[in-house]
Design a protein around this motif. Structure first.
Motif, PDB file in Angstrom:
ATOM      1  N   ARG A 230      70.138  33.952  49.014  1.00 44.56           N
ATOM      2  CA  ARG A 230      69.887  35.166  48.256  1.00 44.56           C
ATOM      3  C   ARG A 230      68.539  35.711  48.683  1.00 44.56           C
ATOM      4  O   ARG A 230      67.492  35.162  48.370  1.00 44.56           O
ATOM      5  CB  ARG A 230      69.882  34.850  46.757  1.00 44.56           C
ATOM      6  CG  ARG A 230      71.207  34.367  46.221  1.00 44.56           C
ATOM      7  CD  ARG A 230      72.197  35.495  46.086  1.00 44.56           C
ATOM      8  NE  ARG A 230      71.738  36.495  45.106  1.00 44.56           N
ATOM      9  CZ  ARG A 230      72.253  37.706  44.990  1.00 44.56           C
ATOM     10  NH1 ARG A 230      73.220  38.094  45.797  1.00 44.56           N
ATOM     11  NH2 ARG A 230      71.805  38.537  44.071  1.00 44.56           N
ATOM     12  N   ALA A 231      68.548  36.810  49.435  1.00 44.06           N
ATOM     13  CA  ALA A 231      67.302  37.370  49.968  1.00 44.06           C
ATOM     14  C   ALA A 231      67.547  38.824  50.352  1.00 44.06           C
ATOM     15  O   ALA A 231      68.486  39.457  49.882  1.00 44.06           O
ATOM     16  CB  ALA A 231      66.829  36.550  51.170  1.00 44.06           C
ATOM     17  N   SER A 232      66.686  39.346  51.212  1.00 45.70           N
ATOM     18  CA  SER A 232      66.846  40.695  51.745  1.00 45.70           C
ATOM     19  C   SER A 232      66.347  40.690  53.183  1.00 45.70           C
ATOM     20  O   SER A 232      65.931  39.650  53.711  1.00 45.70           O
ATOM     21  CB  SER A 232      66.066  41.721  50.907  1.00 45.70           C
ATOM     22  OG  SER A 232      64.674  41.648  51.201  1.00 45.70           O
ATOM     23  N   GLU A 233      66.361  41.856  53.809  1.00 47.57           N
ATOM     24  CA  GLU A 233      65.946  41.961  55.208  1.00 47.57           C
ATOM     25  C   GLU A 233      64.496  41.544  55.422  1.00 47.57           C
ATOM     26  O   GLU A 233      64.101  41.184  56.536  1.00 47.57           O
ATOM     27  CB  GLU A 233      66.125  43.407  55.682  1.00 47.57           C
ATOM     28  CG  GLU A 233      65.299  44.403  54.869  1.00 47.57           C
ATOM     29  CD  GLU A 233      65.607  45.844  55.204  1.00 47.57           C
ATOM     30  OE1 GLU A 233      65.177  46.279  56.283  1.00 47.57           O
ATOM     31  OE2 GLU A 233      66.286  46.507  54.401  1.00 47.57           O
ATOM     32  N   TYR A 234      63.684  41.568  54.341  1.00 43.56           N
ATOM     33  CA  TYR A 234      62.264  41.255  54.499  1.00 43.56           C
ATOM     34  C   TYR A 234      61.988  39.759  54.565  1.00 43.56           C
ATOM     35  O   TYR A 234      60.846  39.351  54.787  1.00 43.56           O
ATOM     36  CB  TYR A 234      61.459  41.906  53.368  1.00 43.56           C
ATOM     37  CG  TYR A 234      61.411  43.406  53.534  1.00 43.56           C
ATOM     38  CD1 TYR A 234      60.540  44.000  54.433  1.00 43.56           C
ATOM     39  CD2 TYR A 234      62.290  44.222  52.828  1.00 43.56           C
ATOM     40  CE1 TYR A 234      60.517  45.366  54.623  1.00 43.56           C
ATOM     41  CE2 TYR A 234      62.270  45.592  53.006  1.00 43.56           C
ATOM     42  CZ  TYR A 234      61.391  46.163  53.905  1.00 43.56           C
ATOM     43  OH  TYR A 234      61.387  47.518  54.087  1.00 43.56           O
ATOM     44  N   LEU A 235      63.020  38.945  54.387  1.00 40.01           N
ATOM     45  CA  LEU A 235      62.846  37.512  54.624  1.00 40.01           C
ATOM     46  C   LEU A 235      62.394  37.275  56.060  1.00 40.01           C
ATOM     47  O   LEU A 235      61.599  36.375  56.334  1.00 40.01           O
ATOM     48  CB  LEU A 235      64.160  36.777  54.343  1.00 40.01           C
ATOM     49  CG  LEU A 235      64.175  35.290  54.686  1.00 40.01           C
ATOM     50  CD1 LEU A 235      63.124  34.536  53.870  1.00 40.01           C
ATOM     51  CD2 LEU A 235      65.562  34.705  54.438  1.00 40.01           C
ATOM     52  N   ARG A 236      62.892  38.100  56.974  1.00 39.12           N
ATOM     53  CA  ARG A 236      62.501  37.955  58.381  1.00 39.12           C
ATOM     54  C   ARG A 236      60.999  38.165  58.550  1.00 39.12           C
ATOM     55  O   ARG A 236      60.359  37.488  59.364  1.00 39.12           O
ATOM     56  CB  ARG A 236      63.284  38.949  59.235  1.00 39.12           C
ATOM     57  CG  ARG A 236      62.917  38.885  60.704  1.00 39.12           C
ATOM     58  CD  ARG A 236      63.819  39.751  61.549  1.00 39.12           C
ATOM     59  NE  ARG A 236      63.394  39.751  62.935  1.00 39.12           N
ATOM     60  CZ  ARG A 236      64.056  40.351  63.915  1.00 39.12           C
ATOM     61  NH1 ARG A 236      65.184  40.996  63.656  1.00 39.12           N
ATOM     62  NH2 ARG A 236      63.603  40.304  65.164  1.00 39.12           N
ATOM     63  N   ASP A 237      60.403  39.099  57.785  1.00 41.43           N
ATOM     64  CA  ASP A 237      58.958  39.332  57.877  1.00 41.43           C
ATOM     65  C   ASP A 237      58.184  38.074  57.492  1.00 41.43           C
ATOM     66  O   ASP A 237      57.144  37.763  58.093  1.00 41.43           O
ATOM     67  CB  ASP A 237      58.542  40.483  56.962  1.00 41.43           C
ATOM     68  CG  ASP A 237      58.966  41.837  57.513  1.00 41.43           C
ATOM     69  OD1 ASP A 237      59.244  41.922  58.705  1.00 41.43           O
ATOM     70  OD2 ASP A 237      59.028  42.799  56.736  1.00 41.43           O
ATOM     71  N   ALA A 238      58.678  37.355  56.472  1.00 42.42           N
ATOM     72  CA  ALA A 238      57.987  36.139  56.034  1.00 42.42           C
ATOM     73  C   ALA A 238      58.029  35.073  57.122  1.00 42.42           C
ATOM     74  O   ALA A 238      57.014  34.426  57.422  1.00 42.42           O
ATOM     75  CB  ALA A 238      58.624  35.623  54.741  1.00 42.42           C
TER      76      ALA A 238
END
Length: 336
Positions: A230-238
């Motif tokens: 459960r996340a969003s596209e901004y998980l990649r930024d992390a």
């Protein structure tokens, strides 16, 4: 310990204890079946009030709001107490003290519930105001950071020929400002993005490919074919931020590993390197174990960005030492 908060929440528990005494006394006197039913109900409600005091003390509300909840309880006792005093004075009944206590305990619980909802309403309004202010502040900060970074880059071109070393230093500062600006943008946008299903294994594969292209970094990846969270596209930024930190701080030929493991209800993503590690003081700041001060504020937004994004998804961030000798940061995310 805050005495006012303790006094406010303690008054809730004290109310339950005081009302419990006459109810127990009535039960011990051997009342009829209906009296027993009312007595048991009164005991449960009074014990609930005793427990509520401890719950509200630990509740994530300000001291002022804790007092507000206690005030609602006091209002309920006063109003209902006055009403039932007048009723029983007008028409005396047997076991008036028992009935009085049962009614007051139920009324007190009802008013505490009203108080909690009142505090939540106030907090929601405060959060809405804070979010509006932060949105304005973020817009201004991002605009100013971008403007100042551009000014520095223009200055670099003017001095590059005459003083290349100074030009390189100024350019590095401009790059840092640009990165801070991007991190502020990512944090702001991550909070306004709906949480959906994201395959973190596929995300890590894209991060590895980008790291090899951007930094010439060979990142070892151990991951299942698929790991939905459960996340969003901004998980990649992390995850990008953790790999970038390793690339920047782990020396000329850093070793970086990403490990993705599925558990019962979560997925853990660990980014480990062989660099100097994250200073303990910075780990404590980001983890919330130490307050930010003018002297202790961390080295940037990077780790804060990671924490805020992951917590927005209901996950958590943990810092440790890696088997490689450097840092190991684990992002634990709820499975989709």
């Amino acid at each position: 310990m805050k005495p006012l908060r303790l006094a406010a929440t303690g008054s809730l528990s004290l109310t339950g204890v005081v009302l419990l005494v006459p109810i127990l006394a009535h039960l011990l006197s051997g009342p009829p079946p209906l009296g027993i039913v009312l007595g048991v109900a009164g005991v449960l409600v009074s014990l609930g009030l005793v427990a509520v005091g401890a719950v509200v003390y630990r509740l994530d509300v300000s001291q002022t709001n804790a007092v507000r909840i206690a005030g609602w309880n006091f209002l309920g006792i006063v109003v209902l107490g006055a009403v039932f005093t007048l009723v029983f004075t007008y028409r005396p009944v047997e076991d008036a003290g028992f009935l009085f206590s049962v009614a007051l305990s139920a009324g007190a619980v009802a008013h505490v519930i009203i108080g909690v909802y009142d505090v939540r309403r106030i907090r929601a309004e405060e959060l809405a105001t804070e979010r509006e202010r932060l949105a304005v502040l973020n817009t201004l900060v991002r605009h100013n950071l971008r403007h100042e970074a551009q000014r520095l880059l223009f200055a670099v071109e003017r001095i590059r020929q005459s003083n290349p070393e100074t030009a390189a230093e100024v350019e590095a500062v401009a790059d840092d400002l640009t990165e801070i600006n991007e991190n502020v943008r990512a944090v702001e946008e991550a909070f306004d993005t709906d949480v959906t299903e994201v395959d973190v294994a596929a995300t890590c594969r894209r991060v590895v490919a980008d790291a090899e292209e951007a930094y010439g970094l060979d990142v070892a990846l151990a991951a299942p074919e698929s790991a939905p969270v459960r996340a969003s596209e901004y998980l990649r930024d992390a995850i990008d931020e953790l790999v970038e930190n390793a690339a920047e701080h782990a020396g000329e030929d850093p070793t970086v590993e990403i490990d993705v493991e599925r558990d019962g209800r979560s997925v853990a993503v660990t980014v480990a390197d062989d660099g100097p590690g994250i200073p303990e003081s910075e780990r404590e700041l980001v983890a919330g174990e130490r307050d930010i001060t003018q002297l202790e504020h961390g080295s940037g937004l990077g780790l804060w960005l990671v924490r805020w994004i992951v917590e927005e998804y209901g996950g958590r961030v943990e810092f440790d030492e890696s088997d490689l000798g450097g840092a190991a940061v684990t992002l634990t995310l709820p499975r989709a």
